[in-house]
Design a protein around this motif. Sequence first.
Motif, PDB file in Angstrom:
ATOM      1  N   ASP A  65       0.783  -1.112   0.398  1.00  0.00           N
ATOM      2  CA  ASP A  65      -0.146   0.204  -0.070  1.00  0.00           C
ATOM      3  C   ASP A  65       0.588   1.087  -0.407  1.00  0.00           C
ATOM      4  O   ASP A  65       1.081   1.750   1.138  1.00  0.00           O
ATOM      5  CB  ASP A  65      -1.311   0.079   1.157  1.00  0.00           C
ATOM      6  CG  ASP A  65      -1.432   1.361   1.548  1.00  0.00           C
ATOM      7  OD1 ASP A  65      -1.796   2.365   0.312  1.00  0.00           O
ATOM      8  OD2 ASP A  65      -2.073   1.323   2.399  1.00  0.00           O
TER       9      ASP A  65
ATOM     10  N   HIS B 280       1.006   4.753   0.365  1.00  0.00           N
ATOM     11  CA  HIS B 280       0.407   6.030   1.317  1.00  0.00           C
ATOM     12  C   HIS B 280       1.424   6.783   0.774  1.00  0.00           C
ATOM     13  O   HIS B 280       2.686   6.881   1.143  1.00  0.00           O
ATOM     14  CB  HIS B 280      -0.632   5.517   1.688  1.00  0.00           C
ATOM     15  CG  HIS B 280       0.568   5.038   2.852  1.00  0.00           C
ATOM     16  ND1 HIS B 280       1.013   4.075   2.982  1.00  0.00           N
ATOM     17  CD2 HIS B 280       0.063   6.167   4.161  1.00  0.00           C
ATOM     18  CE1 HIS B 280       1.832   3.996   4.376  1.00  0.00           C
ATOM     19  NE2 HIS B 280       1.523   5.420   4.481  1.00  0.00           N
TER      20      HIS B 280
ATOM     21  N   CYS C 190      -6.370   7.615   0.776  1.00  0.00           N
ATOM     22  CA  CYS C 190      -5.183   6.640   1.198  1.00  0.00           C
ATOM     23  C   CYS C 190      -6.037   6.574   2.836  1.00  0.00           C
ATOM     24  O   CYS C 190      -5.644   4.966   3.111  1.00  0.00           O
ATOM     25  CB  CYS C 190      -3.791   7.087   1.561  1.00  0.00           C
ATOM     26  SG  CYS C 190      -2.882   7.155  -0.455  1.00  0.00           S
TER      27      CYS C 190
ATOM     28  N   LYS D  36       3.560  -1.051   4.309  1.00  0.00           N
ATOM     29  CA  LYS D  36       2.410  -0.185   3.825  1.00  0.00           C
ATOM     30  C   LYS D  36       3.844   0.643   3.744  1.00  0.00           C
ATOM     31  O   LYS D  36       4.012   1.652   5.111  1.00  0.00           O
ATOM     32  CB  LYS D  36       1.712   0.794   5.096  1.00  0.00           C
ATOM     33  CG  LYS D  36       0.649  -0.511   5.763  1.00  0.00           C
ATOM     34  CD  LYS D  36      -0.343  -0.012   6.930  1.00  0.00           C
ATOM     35  CE  LYS D  36      -0.890   1.211   6.348  1.00  0.00           C
ATOM     36  NZ  LYS D  36      -1.713   1.873   5.952  1.00  0.00           N
TER      37      LYS D  36
ATOM     38  N   VAL E 159      -1.013   8.264  -5.265  1.00  0.00           N
ATOM     39  CA  VAL E 159      -1.193   7.188  -4.476  1.00  0.00           C
ATOM     40  C   VAL E 159      -3.244   7.813  -3.829  1.00  0.00           C
ATOM     41  O   VAL E 159      -3.765   8.222  -4.579  1.00  0.00           O
ATOM     42  CB  VAL E 159      -0.590   8.501  -2.776  1.00  0.00           C
ATOM     43  CG1 VAL E 159       0.807   7.463  -3.385  1.00  0.00           C
ATOM     44  CG2 VAL E 159      -0.833   9.721  -2.818  1.00  0.00           C
ATOM     45  N   PRO E 160      -3.845   6.389  -3.784  1.00  0.00           N
ATOM     46  CA  PRO E 160      -2.979   5.293  -2.899  1.00  0.00           C
ATOM     47  C   PRO E 160      -2.483   4.091  -4.566  1.00  0.00           C
ATOM     48  O   PRO E 160      -3.292   4.007  -5.098  1.00  0.00           O
ATOM     49  CB  PRO E 160      -3.312   4.867  -2.374  1.00  0.00           C
ATOM     50  CG  PRO E 160      -5.411   5.134  -2.574  1.00  0.00           C
ATOM     51  CD  PRO E 160      -4.739   6.725  -3.573  1.00  0.00           C
TER      52      PRO E 160
END
Length: 165
Positions: free
Chosen positions: A83, A85, A92, A114, A132-133
């Motif tokens: 992810d 972010h 996000c 992450k 993003v994301p």
Amino acid sequence: MAQRLLLRRFLASIICRKPSQGQWAPLASRALQTPQRSPNNLTVTPSQAQSIYTTRVCTVTFNIQDGPDFQDVVNNETPVVVDFHAQWCGPCKILGPRLEKVVAKQHGKVVMAKPDTDDHTDLAIEYEVSAVPTVPAIKNGDVVDKFVGIKDEDQLEAFLKKLIG
């Protein structure tokens, strides 16, 4: 940094193992015993000790600290959802918890990394993150699927099933 990662991995390996029959016997100590007084209040005798059982907890989400930390997670044999972010990103903040929830439902079949794109621009460039994301799915070190933006839980579950299956 490396000590934290080593400790995290050690604890995950200990905690994530399924206990064999009888391995997690109840723990009791004198500190946990409830004293009972005799009728004349002169003698204190401990009653049966209270039992504490451990529960199985497994970490499936890793906040990335640095490049080697990321490579250790991604080059694992377990499929990884990454992810990418940013702290300032509204979508996000919506996708992150939703994705964590869906990954947790997989019971260790997939893990989640992450990295914050502001802190790890080199990783964002390497994985061609332009917005993003962005969530690439990585299996055996290779990107096998990817999406950008918000998805609902059903779409996320389908994304993960495709990665696992």
